[in-house]
Design a protein around this motif. Structure first.
Motif, PDB file in Angstrom:
ATOM      1  N   ASN A 164      52.193  20.728  37.461  1.00  0.00           N
ATOM      2  CA  ASN A 164      53.540  20.216  37.703  1.00  0.00           C
ATOM      3  C   ASN A 164      54.227  19.950  36.347  1.00  0.00           C
ATOM      4  O   ASN A 164      54.422  18.788  35.952  1.00  0.00           O
ATOM      5  CB  ASN A 164      53.492  18.934  38.530  1.00  0.00           C
ATOM      6  N   PRO A 165      54.564  21.016  35.623  1.00  0.00           N
ATOM      7  CA  PRO A 165      55.119  20.864  34.280  1.00  0.00           C
ATOM      8  C   PRO A 165      56.382  20.001  34.253  1.00  0.00           C
ATOM      9  O   PRO A 165      57.213  20.067  35.153  1.00  0.00           O
ATOM     10  CB  PRO A 165      55.422  22.298  33.862  1.00  0.00           C
ATOM     11  N   GLY A 166      56.464  19.175  33.233  1.00  0.00           N
ATOM     12  CA  GLY A 166      57.630  18.318  33.043  1.00  0.00           C
ATOM     13  C   GLY A 166      57.550  16.972  33.728  1.00  0.00           C
ATOM     14  O   GLY A 166      58.419  16.112  33.521  1.00  0.00           O
ATOM     15  N   THR A 167      56.526  16.738  34.541  1.00  0.00           N
ATOM     16  CA  THR A 167      56.438  15.483  35.296  1.00  0.00           C
ATOM     17  C   THR A 167      55.650  14.400  34.578  1.00  0.00           C
ATOM     18  O   THR A 167      55.744  13.236  34.947  1.00  0.00           O
ATOM     19  CB  THR A 167      55.771  15.743  36.662  1.00  0.00           C
ATOM     20  N   CYS A 168      54.894  14.771  33.577  1.00  0.00           N
ATOM     21  CA  CYS A 168      54.012  13.800  32.912  1.00  0.00           C
ATOM     22  C   CYS A 168      54.478  13.462  31.501  1.00  0.00           C
ATOM     23  O   CYS A 168      53.666  13.158  30.629  1.00  0.00           O
ATOM     24  CB  CYS A 168      52.567  14.309  32.888  1.00  0.00           C
ATOM     25  N   LYS A 169      55.767  13.522  31.288  1.00  0.00           N
ATOM     26  CA  LYS A 169      56.294  13.222  29.950  1.00  0.00           C
ATOM     27  C   LYS A 169      56.575  11.720  29.844  1.00  0.00           C
ATOM     28  O   LYS A 169      56.851  11.057  30.823  1.00  0.00           O
ATOM     29  CB  LYS A 169      57.585  14.004  29.709  1.00  0.00           C
ATOM     30  N   CYS A 197      49.074  17.420  36.095  1.00  0.00           N
ATOM     31  CA  CYS A 197      50.202  17.527  35.167  1.00  0.00           C
ATOM     32  C   CYS A 197      50.465  18.990  34.787  1.00  0.00           C
ATOM     33  O   CYS A 197      51.615  19.424  34.704  1.00  0.00           O
ATOM     34  CB  CYS A 197      49.936  16.695  33.892  1.00  0.00           C
ATOM     35  N   GLN A 198      49.402  19.726  34.560  1.00  0.00           N
ATOM     36  CA  GLN A 198      49.562  21.145  34.213  1.00  0.00           C
ATOM     37  C   GLN A 198      50.154  21.935  35.352  1.00  0.00           C
ATOM     38  O   GLN A 198      50.940  22.882  35.147  1.00  0.00           O
ATOM     39  CB  GLN A 198      48.200  21.739  33.794  1.00  0.00           C
ATOM     40  N   SER A 208      58.698   6.790  29.614  1.00  0.00           N
ATOM     41  CA  SER A 208      57.805   7.907  29.897  1.00  0.00           C
ATOM     42  C   SER A 208      56.750   7.501  30.927  1.00  0.00           C
ATOM     43  O   SER A 208      56.520   6.309  31.173  1.00  0.00           O
ATOM     44  CB  SER A 208      57.109   8.384  28.619  1.00  0.00           C
TER      45      SER A 208
END
Length: 369
Positions: free
Chosen positions: A364-369, A361-362, A282
């Motif tokens: 660009n959803p899915g990029t900060c997992k 991160c908000q 992650s």
């Protein structure tokens, strides 16, 4: 007035004769010297007649030579001379005349040395053994050991289980003493040439040898001592840098933050070490992961983790040895796509750049997992 019947005295006649003898002697000396010169040169010519320019061997600097499919022996000789493996095509031709297997040389890449004796170069090509390059494989920077082994198995076509078996005998791999038989971080990331008879053990030794070559070139031990660190501590810091920051200009700054926090006895609080501990790929950690009891959890354990968390490249090691000047205590990568990283001194500033990262991160959803 002289008497016409007067004759030279005996003294004058003797002097005249002596001069004549000297002239004859001088002429004879010149003649003999000329004959000797001609004889000497002729002898040299006869002695060296039939010899061809050749290096004495055994050779020096390593070089990889590519032999194209369908190349004639004359073309191979020309390629070797151009690469400075042999001194002359004449020496190559003479060697070929003595070796009936010369026509069996196969196309491909060969690891040779510059300035070899022609017959030695030919012998190597006829019986290449470990000198023939089967393929190239690349191991990228910043991979943990398990990821490196996956990359090696794929790139070399050697079974992964063979690498795992070789790693169980770390004393045979040529690791530096300070690694204490831990190969993590010491298999140097590089593009390598896989030789014909390579196996898992020889590949791993090739990588540790490259690590030694690079770190010796950087004068790792002396420079680590100069900044008050051990070589292994520098390696650990470098491994963190390769995981925490992407831009070259940020590595020395991130190194300074790590050293500043160590000097003040602060916990490092690094996501990269926690992610290593929990074996996660992650981008960020969860609250649960940050509660890990692993010695690699730098949120809970002060000081450096017990070992490297990746295999750093040369630039990261250099940055760990030469940190930037600054009083920063925090850094955050605020854009995972560009790698933009910001460095600050106070907790209030840190909270601001954390908020900036969360906003990214908000967006660009899915990029900060």
């Amino acid at each position: 007035m002289l008497d016409p019947e007067h004759k030279p005295s005996a003294k004058r006649e003797v002097a005249h004769r002596v001069k004549g003898y000297l002239a004859v002697l001088l002429a004879a000396t010149v003649l003999i010297g000329g004959v000797y010169f001609v004889w000497n040169k002729t002898t040299d010519f006869i002695t060296t007649f039939g010899e061809v320019p050749d290096y004495p061997g055994p050779g020096g600097e390593a070089v990889t030579v590519s032999l194209e499919e369908g190349s004639s022996l004359d073309q191979i000789g020309g390629d070797l001379k151009e690469a400075d493996v042999i001194k002359s095509v004449e020496a190559w031709g003479k060697a070929v005349d003595t070796e009936p297997r010369a026509s069996k040389i196969q196309a491909g890449k060969y690891r040779m040395q510059k300035q070899m004796k022609a017959i030695d170069a030919l012998t190597l090509l006829v019986n290449p053994g470990d000198s023939r390059v089967r393929a190239q494989f690349q191991v990228k920077e910043g991979l943990r050991l398990s990821e490196q082994i996956d990359a090696l198995a794929k790139g070399t076509k050697i079974d992964k289980k063979q690498f795992e078996a070789a790693l169980k005998k770390p004393k045979e791999l040529g690791l530096p003493g300070y690694a204490k038989n831990n190969p993590e971080g010491v298999l140097f990331p590089e593009t390598y040439e896989l030789v014909e008879n390579a196996d898992a053990k020889s590949v791993l030794k090739q990588m540790t040898a490259q690590y030694t070559k690079v770190t010796n070139g950087l004068d790792l031990e002396a420079r680590a001592k100069a900044i008050g660190r051990s070589p292994y501590e520098v390696l650990i810091v470098a491994s963190i840098l390769d995981k925490e920051v992407r831009r070259a200009e940020d590595r020395p700054k991130a190194a300074r933050v790590i050293y500043n926090r160590l000097e003040k006895d602060w916990a490092l609080g690094l996501d990269s070490t926690v992610l290593y501990a929990v074996n996660s790929k992650s981008a960020v950690t969860t609250p649960e992961q940050r509660e890990s009891k692993s010695p690699y959890n730098t949120y809970k354990k002060k000081g450096l983790p017990p070992g490297p968390i990746s295999a750093p490249g040369k630039a990261a090691i250099e940055a760990a040895l030469n940190p930037a000047d600054g009083d920063w205590m925090y850094f955050v990568t605020v854009n995972l796509e560009s790698g933009e990283t910001k460095f600050v001194t106070t907790k209030a500033e840190f909270d601001q750049i954390v908020a900036e990262f969360q906003a990214w991160c908000q967006a660009n959803p899915g990029t900060c997992k």
